[in-house]
Design a protein around this motif. Structure first.
Motif: not given
Lengths: 249, 259
Positions: A76-77, A79-86, A90, A118, B24, B199
């Motif tokens: 399971k990964l 992803l904290d919602s505060t971490l933006p990541m395309t 990734f 995202q 984070w 953010r």
């Protein structure tokens, strides 16, 4: 006989007074698909972690082939919602991957063209396939999947494992996985290891499914597993008559 | 005035990128514990006639090590950190009161005293800021991977514990650097508020860190100006400015989601 990718000799892992793995002997050869099954707390994830090198054994040893490349798909990964990541970003973690290789990995994983999305906006199935794409980017000799389909429905999981089989035949990598989707996973495996702190039994899916220890561990579920397994491989249409329609596709 | 502005901008530069990781990894309380412990470091430094920076870094590191060691020993992380943060602050305040020989402006350490920044302080602030930025930039990819998932990091040959240590050291330096500017009680604000403000405008971790840094620098400068204008304490004014930015950013995000 080829040299194994990873070999474990009399491996024991203890957390305090709690023995999680006890004298496990295990090796995985290039190109084979091995599945580890076992009840909760049987040490499946610990075994995978020992292969990755994330655990110091209390006894015994783990030998990895020189220059072994491991592709890891975690259980399971979150992803904290505060971490933006395309998706594209990734796939370049921790090492930068070219656009061409990123595209190729997403194609192979069966989710082409997601680079700009995202991660948080992906469906469960897409997310797992992006994790698979990331694992494939290192051109692994060994692909490790820890309950990689835990959040997927049964058709989704089955499609995911079919994809794994195809990846294996395309790239020739070995696959080591843990799963709860017993019948789906067993039918896709060359070898099954039944684990419960120690290795209870191992062999081809058929041998394990018929072993008394395995039946004792999985109880009721065993009938279904066996039935569906035979359905896939022997076309035994009577044995699965009690299964739900969605299982007997 | 120039010195004060440079001190504020330097602190913003050190705090904002690291603050993204604090957000984070949900380490806000960890930041608080480290920062509050620094007041004990201040007392120690004054007692031993050491530079405040040295004592603060040492005690912040000891605090971080203690928290790391105690983690997973029966208490929930937030309970443990709550205990550590407030005990450290209390012991620090008591320790300072024992230093009867020296006259200390306690408020200066609790809320910062940016207008009294000396040339040496400024050198320490910028030196510390550059060390932190270099450290975070150097370990960036490894830190991000370890933040996503420790096992994912291990499979890529990254030791998550080492990256945790990098963050801890960077945090200790930021705390020590920021004491003069915003004081121990408001350091966590300079870590997390710019990051949280950035953010909604970011699509990748890198853009978030850059936007957070720019916002923090603007807030530091703007807060300084405002504190002159209205004759208010500078550290809290800087935090007020950054908090106002956060409110605007959240409003923007809310409107965008609704629309």
């Amino acid at each position: 006989m080829t040299t194994p990718l990873v070999r474990m000799e009399r491996l024991s892992v203890r957390y305090g007074a709690n023995t999680v793995l006890d004298h496990v002997d295990f090796a995985i050869e290039p190109g084979e698909i091995v599945t580890v099954v076992g009840p909760n707390g049987s040490g499946k994830s610990t075994l995978l972690r020992a292969v990755i090198g994330g655990i110091t054994p209390s006894a015994g040893r783990v030998t990895r082939g020189a220059g072994l490349r491991i592709g890891y798909v975690p259980q399971k990964l979150v992803l904290d919602s505060t971490l933006p990541m395309t998706v594209g970003r990734f796939l370049s973690l921790p090492r930068r991957a070219s656009d061409a290789r990123t595209r190729d990995a997403l194609d192979r994983a069966g989710v082409p063209g997601l680079q700009a999305r995202q991660m948080a906006a992906l469906s469960g199935g897409q997310f797992q396939r992006v994790l698979l794409a990331r694992a494939l980017l290192v051109q692994p000799d060994l692909l490790i999947l820890d309950e990689a389909t835990a959040g997927l429905d049964q058709p989704g999981a089955a499609a995911f494992y079919r994809r794994i089989e195809e990846v294996r035949s395309e790239t020739g990598c070995a696959v080591l996985m843990v799963s709860h989707d017993l019948h789906v996973v067993m039918s896709a495996s060359d070898r099954v290891i039944c684990l419960n702190g120690h290795i209870c039994c191992e062999g081809t899916p058929q041998v394990v499914a018929e072993a008394p220890v395995y039946r004792a561990l999985f109880g009721e579920g065993t009938q279904g597993t066996l039935a569906l397994y035979q359905h896939h491989h022997d076309h035994d249409h009577e044995a699965h008559s009690h299964k739900t329609p969605e299982d007997a596709h | 005035m120039t010195r004060a502005a440079l001190a504020g901008v330097g602190t913003a530069l050190a705090a904002a990128p690291l603050g993204c990781f604090v957000v984070w990894r949900r380490m806000a309380y960890f930041g608080d514990a480290t920062a509050h412990a620094a007041i004990l470091g201040v007392a120690l430094s004054l007692a031993l006639s050491l530079p405040v920076f040295v004592g603060a870094v040492i005690i912040a590191l000891v605090m971080a090590a203690a928290v790391t060691l105690l983690t997973g020993r029966g208490y929930a992380m937030d309970t443990l950190l709550g205990v550590m943060a407030h005990s450290a602050l209390a012991f620090g305040l008591v320790a300072v009161s024992f230093l009867s020989g020296v006259r200390i402006d306690l408020m200066a350490y609790l809320f910062g005293d940016i207008l009294s920044v000396s040339r040496i302080d400024l050198a320490v602030i910028w030196g510390g800021a550059l060390v932190v930025v270099a450290l975070v930039a150097w370990r960036w990819s490894a830190l991000l991977t370890a933040t996503l998932n420790p096992d994912l990091a291990r499979a890529s040959g990254i030791a998550p514990q080492r990256e945790q240590l990098v963050l801890t050291v960077a945090l200790a330096v930021v705390v020590a650097v920021a004491i003069k500017v915003v004081g121990v009680l408001l350091i966590t604000a300079m870590l997390i508020i710019p990051a949280a403000t950035a953010r909604p405008f970011a699509r990748t971790p890198e853009t978030m860190a850059i936007i957070a840094t720019i916002l923090a620098m603007i807030a530091a400068w703007g807060g300084l100006q405002a504190s002159y204008q209205f004759d208010t304490p500078t550290g809290p004014t800087i935090v007020c400015v950054v908090a106002a930015m956060f409110a605007v950013s959240s409003l923007f995000d809310g409107v965008r989601r609704a629309g």
